[in-house]
Every structure is written in structure tokens, then in C-alpha cells.
Design an enzyme around this catalytic site. Structure first.
Site, PDB file in Angstrom:
ATOM      1  N   GLU A 116       1.089  -1.217   0.231  1.00  0.00           N
ATOM      2  CA  GLU A 116       0.188   0.026  -0.025  1.00  0.00           C
ATOM      3  C   GLU A 116       0.916   1.458  -0.036  1.00  0.00           C
ATOM      4  O   GLU A 116       1.839   1.093   1.047  1.00  0.00           O
ATOM      5  CB  GLU A 116      -0.778   0.077   0.922  1.00  0.00           C
ATOM      6  CG  GLU A 116      -1.818   0.950   1.337  1.00  0.00           C
ATOM      7  CD  GLU A 116      -2.639   0.835   2.435  1.00  0.00           C
ATOM      8  OE1 GLU A 116      -2.949  -0.056   3.112  1.00  0.00           O
ATOM      9  OE2 GLU A 116      -2.992   1.818   3.100  1.00  0.00           O
TER      10      GLU A 116
ATOM     11  N   GLU B  52      -3.329  10.565   3.000  1.00  0.00           N
ATOM     12  CA  GLU B  52      -3.779  10.799   3.837  1.00  0.00           C
ATOM     13  C   GLU B  52      -4.158  12.472   3.977  1.00  0.00           C
ATOM     14  O   GLU B  52      -2.863  12.947   4.710  1.00  0.00           O
ATOM     15  CB  GLU B  52      -4.048   9.707   4.550  1.00  0.00           C
ATOM     16  CG  GLU B  52      -4.787   8.802   4.153  1.00  0.00           C
ATOM     17  CD  GLU B  52      -4.646   7.412   5.021  1.00  0.00           C
ATOM     18  OE1 GLU B  52      -5.833   6.916   5.143  1.00  0.00           O
ATOM     19  OE2 GLU B  52      -4.110   7.305   6.468  1.00  0.00           O
TER      20      GLU B  52
ATOM     21  N   TRP C 207     -14.060   8.934   5.309  1.00  0.00           N
ATOM     22  CA  TRP C 207     -14.397   8.240   6.175  1.00  0.00           C
ATOM     23  C   TRP C 207     -14.018   8.417   7.029  1.00  0.00           C
ATOM     24  O   TRP C 207     -13.348   9.153   7.343  1.00  0.00           O
ATOM     25  CB  TRP C 207     -13.472   6.249   5.960  1.00  0.00           C
ATOM     26  CG  TRP C 207     -12.048   7.163   5.505  1.00  0.00           C
ATOM     27  CD1 TRP C 207     -11.012   7.139   4.530  1.00  0.00           C
ATOM     28  CD2 TRP C 207     -10.929   6.268   7.253  1.00  0.00           C
ATOM     29  NE1 TRP C 207      -9.712   6.748   5.125  1.00  0.00           N
ATOM     30  CE2 TRP C 207      -9.667   6.496   7.171  1.00  0.00           C
ATOM     31  CE3 TRP C 207     -11.660   6.203   8.359  1.00  0.00           C
ATOM     32  CZ2 TRP C 207      -8.658   6.286   7.611  1.00  0.00           C
ATOM     33  CZ3 TRP C 207     -10.086   6.344   9.280  1.00  0.00           C
ATOM     34  CH2 TRP C 207      -9.046   5.960   9.179  1.00  0.00           C
TER      35      TRP C 207
ATOM     36  N   THR D  92      -6.859   6.130  16.356  1.00  0.00           N
ATOM     37  CA  THR D  92      -6.995   6.821  15.501  1.00  0.00           C
ATOM     38  C   THR D  92      -8.054   7.938  15.604  1.00  0.00           C
ATOM     39  O   THR D  92      -7.710   9.028  14.724  1.00  0.00           O
ATOM     40  CB  THR D  92      -7.714   5.212  14.677  1.00  0.00           C
ATOM     41  OG1 THR D  92      -6.854   4.173  14.722  1.00  0.00           O
ATOM     42  CG2 THR D  92      -8.259   5.500  13.720  1.00  0.00           C
TER      43      THR D  92
END
Ligand SMILES: *[C@@H]1O[C@H](CO)[C@@H](O)[C@H](O)[C@H]1NC(C)=O
Ligand SMILES: *[C@@H]1O[C@H](CO)[C@@H](O)[C@H](O)[C@H]1NC(C)=O
Ligand SMILES: *[C@@H]1O[C@H](CO)[C@@H](O)[C@H](O)[C@H]1NC(C)=O
Ligand SMILES: *[C@@H]1O[C@H](CO)[C@@H](O)[C@H](O)[C@H]1NC(C)=O
Ligand SMILES: *[C@@H]1O[C@H](CO)[C@@H](O)[C@H](O)[C@H]1NC(C)=O
Ligand SMILES: *[C@@H]1O[C@H](CO)[C@@H](O)[C@H](O)[C@H]1NC(C)=O
Ligand SMILES: *[C@@H]1O[C@H](CO)[C@@H](O)[C@H](O)[C@H]1NC(C)=O
Ligand SMILES: *[C@@H]1O[C@H](CO)[C@@H](O)[C@H](O)[C@H]1NC(C)=O
Ligand SMILES: *[C@@H]1O[C@H](CO)[C@@H](O)[C@H](O)[C@H]1NC(C)=O
Length: 362
Positions: A165, A169, A257, A268
């Protein structure tokens, strides 16, 4: 050792959806009756064998459908006609569709010539598109306006079937920064591989061009054509001689998201700028949070140029230093037996967050 620790939060997320079917992983691949391990870690047939199907966790290396080969292209979003709005109807035909909406909702706005809006609402769990074709090295540039709300994450990444990946972000409310990261087979090669670039002009109000320049020996991230980070494959080689560097064909994914919600790991939520304020005036006036995508350009750079008869990539049994071999094939990518597909949205959108959370906490 580190990698086992790192896996734990991902497994917890998978377990949340375990009532949905047989799970799969490296020690417990799928049975013949449901041979394909979906990107969410569930065994099945039909759609489970398409985009993101993990060949290593599937019944056999060739259970998944071959991955549509890269084609250089300039994608614009003057309308959404090249995006399949319901991924359960996808049969693997990458000529018919450029993108699939894997989850959530999209709109087409026309404030500057037509752009795709991916929406986040209090009930939809976020939205994501994936390219139908895979990239096996090459350059991808996306022209994006990000969100600007605490707890809301915008992402532009490449993701392979075995979770190599490469990320851009934009977490939360900070609209002067962008973060870069990369993963090898879902593991985090080093604690420091997530980096922040600051000093951008407002990423919500202004389009910027974000580039992932992924070559077989070097990975470079650029903003508006300027290099902000370079990673050499040779610098990722660990003490066992394994290059912890993305090497497998990947789809391009863009998403918005909700990280700041009940049930997200505390790290997070913190990383994303706190819990989402669903009373935000932007949300009240638009009825959703959103990210805008104006264009995506792809220039393929396969190490060997494909001949006209090449349709796809397949994984081969030739594993060198824990890295599977990739070959061209002339097999079809189209799955004539598509079936219903249960998406586990929590896992789908949370995987990257969990990984990032780990970067911060280890
Ligand atoms: C793999 O899946 C099996 C069956 O669900 C489970 O018992 C095992 O703990 C899993 N192993 C790993 C490494 O995730
Ligand atoms: C997508 O298609 C499937 C199968 O036809 C259907 O069950 C599902 O409701 C559709 N999803 C949406 C969001 O329309
Ligand atoms: C794939 O889609 C293209 C474009 O819609 C169509 O011409 C072609 O027949 C499709 N291929 C198959 C095998 O369905
Ligand atoms: C958006 O505007 C462009 C340029 O004026 C036009 O070509 C396109 O058709 C418009 N799209 C929609 C969905 O109205
Ligand atoms: C894509 O390429 C076209 C043609 O060169 C260019 O006009 C456009 O600005 C590019 N878009 C991005 C996002 O790089
Ligand atoms: C946004 O991020 C930049 C770069 O990391 C940092 O310098 C700045 O303080 C942050 N702004 C806010 C409001 O947190
Ligand atoms: C296996 O991979 C190695 C390294 O990429 C290569 O040199 C070798 O030719 C491959 N063998 C086969 C049978 O493909
Ligand atoms: C494509 O055709 C060439 C020449 O006939 C052949 O050597 C090659 O193996 C074929 N490639 C695939 C993926 O079928
Ligand atoms: C596909 O490749 C195989 C060898 O890999 C070859 O025998 C066959 O002729 C090829 N078919 C087409 C349609 O190119």
C-alpha cells in the site's frame, strides 16, 4: 515479532464481521467450496474473486480472477458515467468501467467543469472508489480537494491484493498538511514511515495535484509537481535481506471515511483530529461531508512492457524473499459467475486507520 503485534487490531476488526462467513488468513486459506479470500478477509465465490481478492489467503494461488493489466489514461469526472455505482454488479470487465464505487455515495458537482464528490454521512460509513485496473509500477496523479473536519479522513492510495500500500492521507481539520505512508504486505516496515508535509495552501479550498510515483527501485511522492518525499527500495531491506517495499499490482483508491466515531481505536480518533461534529455548519448546509476529485492521470511503467495479447497480472508460485512473483497473462479478467457480496464496511474503511494508529503508537 513486531509484525504479529501490528496485526492484532486488524484481526479484531475482521472478527466484528465474522458472522458474515468463513474468514481467511495466511494460516487458514479458503476451502474449495468458497475458494476466494476477499479483500475483507472472507471466503466466497463470484465477486469475492474480483478486486482485492487475496491470492495467498485463497484456496490456491490462481483462485482469484487475474488482475486487469495497467493502461495509461487520463480520467476526468465531468460526469460519473465511467464509475459503476454498485460494485456488486461488477464482473471484472475493466473496459466497461474505469472505477467502482465500493461503498457509500457519490455526486457529480459542476463548480469547475465537473468533479466527483465522495460523500460521508452520519449513516453511510464513508465512500470509496477503486480503479478497475491495476498498476504495476507507474505514476498516478490525483487532483483533489480534501475535507476539513475533525475526525474525517480523506485518502488517495494504491492498494494491492496482498496489501502492499502507498498512501496520501489528510486526517481531520488541518488543511495545510498532507501525510504519506507505505506498507509492505500489510505490515509497517518502520515506525517512522508515516510522514507529514506541511505548508500547503488550504487543501479544502484549493485543488492540489498529489502524485504517487511508484517505480521498481524508488517511490516518490509529489505535490503540484514538487517532490516532497523519496524512498529507495534499497533502503527498505531488512536484516534478513527482505525488501519491505510495495511490489505487487495495486488498484488506485480514493475515499472519505469517518475515523472519529464510536468504536474507533483511541489513537485513530486522536490522529484524525477528534470525534466528528455532525452539527458542523458545512454538514448542515450540504447534508454530507465530502471530498472532490477533478481528475486522475495514470502512466503505467511495467518493468517489462506488455504485448498486445496481455490482459492481466497473475501471481506465480515463484516466491523470492517473501515476495510473490507477478507475471503477465492472457487470461480473461471477467468473472461470468458473479454472486452477491457482503461488504464489511467497518473493516474496509478502518484498515488504513488501524495501520496508521499503529505507526503512531509503536
Ligand atoms: C487464521 O484464521 C483462523 C481461523 O479463523 C484462526 O484460528 C487463526 O487464529 C488465524 N490466524 C491468524 C494468524 O490470523
Ligand atoms: C447493489 O446491488 C445488489 C444486487 O443487485 C443489491 O442487493 C443492493 O441493494 C444494491 N446496493 C445498492 C446500494 O443499491
Ligand atoms: C466488456 O465491456 C466492453 C465495453 O462495454 C464490451 O464491449 C465487451 O463485450 C465486454 N466484454 C465481455 C466479455 O463481456
Ligand atoms: C460539467 O461542466 C462541463 C464543462 O462545462 C460539461 O462538459 C459537463 O457536461 C458538465 N457535467 C454535468 C454533470 O453537468
Ligand atoms: C492529466 O493530464 C492532462 C493532459 O496532460 C492535464 O491537462 C491534466 O492537468 C492532468 N491532470 C492531473 C491530475 O495531473
Ligand atoms: C497543521 O499541520 C501542520 C504541519 O504538521 C502544523 O505545523 C500545524 O500546526 C497544524 N495546524 C493545526 C491548526 O493544528
Ligand atoms: C524466480 O524469480 C527470480 C527473481 O525474480 C528470477 O530470477 C527467476 O527467473 C524466477 N524463476 C522462474 C521459474 O520464474
Ligand atoms: C503473447 O504473445 C507472445 C508472442 O506470441 C508470446 O511470446 C507471449 O507468451 C504471449 N503472452 C501472453 C501473456 O500470453
Ligand atoms: C495465451 O497464452 C498461452 C500460453 O501462455 C498460449 O498458449 C495461448 O495461445 C494464448 N492465447 C491467446 C489468445 O493469446
Amino acid at each position: 515479532m513486531l509484525s504479529l503485534l501490528l496485526l492484532i487490531p486488524l484481526i479484531q476488526l475482521v472478527t466484528l464481521g465474522s458472522a458474515q462467513g468463513i474468514t481467511c488468513n495466511v494460516t487458514s486459506p479458503c476451502p474449495t467450496s468458497a475458494p476466494c479470500c476477499s479483500e475483507y478477509g472472507y471466503c466466497g465465490t463470484g465477486e469475492f474473486c474480483l478486486g482485492g481478492c487475496n491470492p495467498i489467503h485463497s484456496h490456491s494461488l490462481n483462485s482469484c480472477m487475474p488482475n486487469p493489466v495497467c493502461e495509461s489514461a487520463q480520467y476526468v469526472f465531468t460526469d460519473n458515467s465511467r464509475i459503476l455505482s454498485n460494485v456488486t454488479h461488477f464482473d471484472g470487465n475493466a473496459t466497461e468501467w474505469d472505477w467502482t464505487l465500493d461503498k457509500g455515495n457519490m455526486l457529480n458537482t459542476n463548480t469547475s467543469g465537473g468533479e466527483l464528490a465522495l460523500l460521508l454521512t452520519q449513516t453511510n460509513g464513508g465512500s470509496r472508489i477503486s480503479s478497475t485496473r491495476y498498476l504495476h509500477y507507474g505514476t498516478v496523479t490525483a487532483r483533489i480537494k480534501t475535507g476539513r473536519w475533525g475526525g474525517v479522513v480523506t485518502a488517495f492510495i494504491t492498494m494491492s491484493s496482498i496489501k502492499d500500500e502507498i498512501d496520501w492521507e489528510w486526517p481531520g481539520a488541518n488543511t495545510t498538511q498532507a501525510q504519506t505512508n507505505y506498507f509492505w504486505q500489510g505490515f509497517i516496515p518502520a515506525q517512522t514511515n508515516g510522514l507529514t508535509t506541511g505548508g500547503l495552501t488550504d487543501t479544502f479550498s484549493n485543488y492540489h495535484d498529489y502524485t504517487i510515483d511508484w517505480q521498481s527501485d524508488t517511490l516518490t511522492w509529489l505535490i503540484d509537481g514538487n517532490i516532497v518525499r523519496t524512498l529507495k527500495k534499497s533502503d527498505t531491506i531488512n536484516s534478513n535481506g527482505v525488501a519491505l517495499y510495495p511490489t505487487t499490482p495495486a488498484r488506485i483508491q480514493i475515499s472519505i471515511w469517518p475515523a472519529g466515531i464510536q468504536g474507533s481505536p483511541a489513537g485513530t480518533v486522536q490522529w484524525a483530529g477528534g470525534m466528528i461534529n455532525w452539527n458542523d455548519p458545512d454538514y448542515a448546509s450540504a447534508g454530507h461531508f465530502y471530498t472532490l476529485i477533478s481528475s486522475v492521470n495514470v502512466t503505467c511503467n511495467d518493468p517489462v512492457k506488455p504485448t498486445d495479447n496481455v490482459t492481466s497480472y497473475v501471481y506465480t508460485p515463484n516466491v523470492t524473499a517473501f515476495t510473490p512473483g507477478i507475471e503477465f497473462s492472457n487470461q480473461t479478467t471477467i468473472n461470468s459467475a458473479s454472486t452477491g457480496y457482503i461488504v464489511n464496511p467497518l473493516f474496509m474503511l478502518a484498515a488504513t486507520a488501524a495501520s496508521l494508529f499503529l505507526t503512531l503508537s509503536f
